[in-house]
Scaffold this motif. Structure first.
Motif, PDB file in Angstrom:
ATOM      1  N   GLY A   1       2.258  15.483 -20.433  1.00 30.91           N
ATOM      2  CA  GLY A   1       2.935  14.196 -20.532  1.00 30.91           C
ATOM      3  C   GLY A   1       4.247  14.300 -21.284  1.00 30.91           C
ATOM      4  O   GLY A   1       5.256  13.698 -20.883  1.00 30.91           O
ATOM      5  N   SER A   2       4.250  15.054 -22.374  1.00 32.77           N
ATOM      6  CA  SER A   2       5.481  15.193 -23.169  1.00 32.77           C
ATOM      7  C   SER A   2       6.555  15.967 -22.408  1.00 32.77           C
ATOM      8  O   SER A   2       7.746  15.649 -22.513  1.00 32.77           O
ATOM      9  CB  SER A   2       5.184  15.890 -24.496  1.00 32.77           C
ATOM     10  OG  SER A   2       4.626  17.172 -24.281  1.00 32.77           O
TER      11      SER A   2
ATOM     12  N   ASN B   1      -3.764  12.072 -26.269  1.00 36.23           N
ATOM     13  CA  ASN B   1      -4.292  12.308 -24.927  1.00 36.23           C
ATOM     14  C   ASN B   1      -3.206  12.368 -23.866  1.00 36.23           C
ATOM     15  O   ASN B   1      -3.391  12.977 -22.812  1.00 36.23           O
ATOM     16  CB  ASN B   1      -5.297  11.217 -24.550  1.00 36.23           C
ATOM     17  CG  ASN B   1      -6.589  11.326 -25.332  1.00 36.23           C
ATOM     18  OD1 ASN B   1      -6.893  12.381 -25.880  1.00 36.23           O
ATOM     19  ND2 ASN B   1      -7.333  10.234 -25.401  1.00 36.23           N
ATOM     20  N   VAL B   2      -2.094  11.712 -24.137  1.00 40.15           N
ATOM     21  CA  VAL B   2      -0.986  11.702 -23.181  1.00 40.15           C
ATOM     22  C   VAL B   2      -0.009  12.836 -23.473  1.00 40.15           C
ATOM     23  O   VAL B   2       0.476  13.507 -22.559  1.00 40.15           O
ATOM     24  CB  VAL B   2      -0.259  10.335 -23.217  1.00 40.15           C
ATOM     25  CG1 VAL B   2       1.032  10.388 -22.410  1.00 40.15           C
ATOM     26  CG2 VAL B   2      -1.170   9.245 -22.683  1.00 40.15           C
ATOM     27  N   TYR B   3       0.278  13.059 -24.741  1.00 42.18           N
ATOM     28  CA  TYR B   3       1.281  14.035 -25.157  1.00 42.18           C
ATOM     29  C   TYR B   3       1.006  15.440 -24.613  1.00 42.18           C
ATOM     30  O   TYR B   3       1.897  16.090 -24.044  1.00 42.18           O
ATOM     31  CB  TYR B   3       1.339  14.082 -26.687  1.00 42.18           C
ATOM     32  CG  TYR B   3       2.461  14.931 -27.245  1.00 42.18           C
ATOM     33  CD1 TYR B   3       3.670  14.351 -27.610  1.00 42.18           C
ATOM     34  CD2 TYR B   3       2.310  16.308 -27.412  1.00 42.18           C
ATOM     35  CE1 TYR B   3       4.704  15.116 -28.134  1.00 42.18           C
ATOM     36  CE2 TYR B   3       3.334  17.084 -27.928  1.00 42.18           C
ATOM     37  CZ  TYR B   3       4.526  16.485 -28.289  1.00 42.18           C
ATOM     38  OH  TYR B   3       5.543  17.251 -28.793  1.00 42.18           O
ATOM     39  N   SER B   4      -0.203  15.913 -24.775  1.00 41.10           N
ATOM     40  CA  SER B   4      -0.500  17.313 -24.449  1.00 41.10           C
ATOM     41  C   SER B   4      -1.332  17.503 -23.192  1.00 41.10           C
ATOM     42  O   SER B   4      -1.638  18.634 -22.816  1.00 41.10           O
ATOM     43  CB  SER B   4      -1.223  17.980 -25.627  1.00 41.10           C
ATOM     44  OG  SER B   4      -2.404  17.266 -25.947  1.00 41.10           O
ATOM     45  N   SER B   5      -1.678  16.416 -22.532  1.00 39.17           N
ATOM     46  CA  SER B   5      -2.526  16.521 -21.341  1.00 39.17           C
ATOM     47  C   SER B   5      -1.693  16.696 -20.073  1.00 39.17           C
ATOM     48  O   SER B   5      -0.579  16.177 -19.971  1.00 39.17           O
ATOM     49  CB  SER B   5      -3.397  15.268 -21.203  1.00 39.17           C
ATOM     50  OG  SER B   5      -4.107  15.286 -19.984  1.00 39.17           O
ATOM     51  N   THR B   6      -2.252  17.427 -19.110  1.00 36.47           N
ATOM     52  CA  THR B   6      -1.585  17.614 -17.811  1.00 36.47           C
ATOM     53  C   THR B   6      -2.198  16.716 -16.743  1.00 36.47           C
ATOM     54  O   THR B   6      -1.972  16.920 -15.554  1.00 36.47           O
ATOM     55  CB  THR B   6      -1.701  19.087 -17.355  1.00 36.47           C
ATOM     56  OG1 THR B   6      -3.084  19.429 -17.186  1.00 36.47           O
ATOM     57  CG2 THR B   6      -1.068  20.025 -18.369  1.00 36.47           C
ATOM     58  N   SER B   7      -2.959  15.732 -17.160  1.00 35.99           N
ATOM     59  CA  SER B   7      -3.640  14.864 -16.193  1.00 35.99           C
ATOM     60  C   SER B   7      -2.668  13.918 -15.501  1.00 35.99           C
ATOM     61  O   SER B   7      -1.587  13.606 -16.019  1.00 35.99           O
ATOM     62  CB  SER B   7      -4.735  14.054 -16.879  1.00 35.99           C
ATOM     63  OG  SER B   7      -4.177  13.050 -17.702  1.00 35.99           O
ATOM     64  N   VAL B   8      -3.087  13.451 -14.344  1.00 37.15           N
ATOM     65  CA  VAL B   8      -2.310  12.473 -13.584  1.00 37.15           C
ATOM     66  C   VAL B   8      -2.132  11.194 -14.393  1.00 37.15           C
ATOM     67  O   VAL B   8      -1.056  10.577 -14.395  1.00 37.15           O
ATOM     68  CB  VAL B   8      -3.006  12.180 -12.240  1.00 37.15           C
ATOM     69  CG1 VAL B   8      -2.400  10.962 -11.560  1.00 37.15           C
ATOM     70  CG2 VAL B   8      -2.941  13.395 -11.323  1.00 37.15           C
ATOM     71  N   ALA B   9      -3.193  10.782 -15.104  1.00 37.82           N
ATOM     72  CA  ALA B   9      -3.127   9.568 -15.912  1.00 37.82           C
ATOM     73  C   ALA B   9      -2.087   9.693 -17.013  1.00 37.82           C
ATOM     74  O   ALA B   9      -1.279   8.790 -17.240  1.00 37.82           O
ATOM     75  CB  ALA B   9      -4.498   9.273 -16.520  1.00 37.82           C
ATOM     76  N   SER B  10      -2.086  10.822 -17.706  1.00 37.64           N
ATOM     77  CA  SER B  10      -1.159  11.034 -18.815  1.00 37.64           C
ATOM     78  C   SER B  10       0.287  11.065 -18.349  1.00 37.64           C
ATOM     79  O   SER B  10       1.174  10.493 -18.991  1.00 37.64           O
ATOM     80  CB  SER B  10      -1.497  12.345 -19.533  1.00 37.64           C
ATOM     81  OG  SER B  10      -2.796  12.280 -20.078  1.00 37.64           O
TER      82      SER B  10
END
Length: 226
Positions: free
Chosen positions: A42-43, A83-92
């Motif tokens: 995400g970041s 959860n958003v900063y370091s995640s590679t998920s579609v949601a993030s």
């Protein structure tokens, strides 16, 4: 027991709020387990979009909490939850791009955002004072005080109404950027859209709640005057 029928005015908003919170929670959890094929966090996505729009001075910070992501226009800082900063998920990635959308709105002086930012201090004061003034008016039987309370709370409703186009526009910008820059593939875009659509429901629920509260104050005032 005392029964206040005006509480019924709040029921639809309460139901929508509960459903909206459940929807964003379940949708985010679902797509937080689906990872983007390109592996951007995400970041990284946020930095990429910021830089490509000439917003190199906007910092990205990690903050605690769940879905506490936001853009701070005063300090020019984009704050992303863990959860958003370091995640590679579609949601993030969808959430990160949405918050960058606010930074782009700020850069381009998107009018609803500018108006919302300017009235924040007024709304912060009026939201706290409105209830106190209103109920003092009710207790003391002073209609002019209840009317002042209603007018002050109207600022909260106005703030929520202005928030809707700001949030919808940020989501639309996010999806378009993710598509145009091919950050997410087409099937992943679908997931990002669902996450942002679920998030938008929470703002709709907040607006309906504010309107319902205003209607309840008006009903209480009218009943007292009668």
């Amino acid at each position: 027991m005392f029964y206040d029928s005006t509480y019924l005015i709040l029921v639809p908003a309460l139901i929508l709020s509960i459903w909206a919170q459940s929807k964003i929670s379940s949708t985010f959890n679902k797509y937080s387990k689906i990872y983007s094929s390109k592996g951007y966090t995400g970041s990284q996505v946020a930095r990429m979009i910021l830089d490509s729009n000439g917003l190199v001075e906007v910092r990205i910070e990690r903050v605690a909490g769940n879905l506490t992501d936001h853009y701070d226009p005063r300090d020019r800082v984009l704050r992303l939850s863990e959860n958003v900063y370091s995640s590679t998920s579609v949601a993030s990635i969808g959430v990160a791009a949405h918050e960058v959308g606010h930074a782009i709105q700020h850069q381009q002086e998107y009018r609803p955002l500018i108006i919302r930012n300017n009235i924040v201090p007024v709304v912060n004061i009026s939201s706290r004072a409105s209830w106190v003034i209103f109920f003092i008016g009710i207790i003391m039987g002073l209609p002019f005080l209840t009317n002042i309370g209603i007018v002050l709370f109207s600022a909260v409703v106005l703030f929520q109404l202005i928030t809707l186009p700001v949030e919808f526009n940020a989501s639309n910008r996010a999806i378009k950027i993710l598509e145009d820059k091919s950050i997410l593939y087409e099937n992943e875009i679908v997931g990002a859209k669902k996450v942002l659509s679920a998030a938008a429901l929470t703002y709709v629920a907040a607006t309906l709640t504010a309107i319902s509260q205003l209607l309840r104050l008006m009903a209480l005032s009218n009943r007292r005057n009668d």
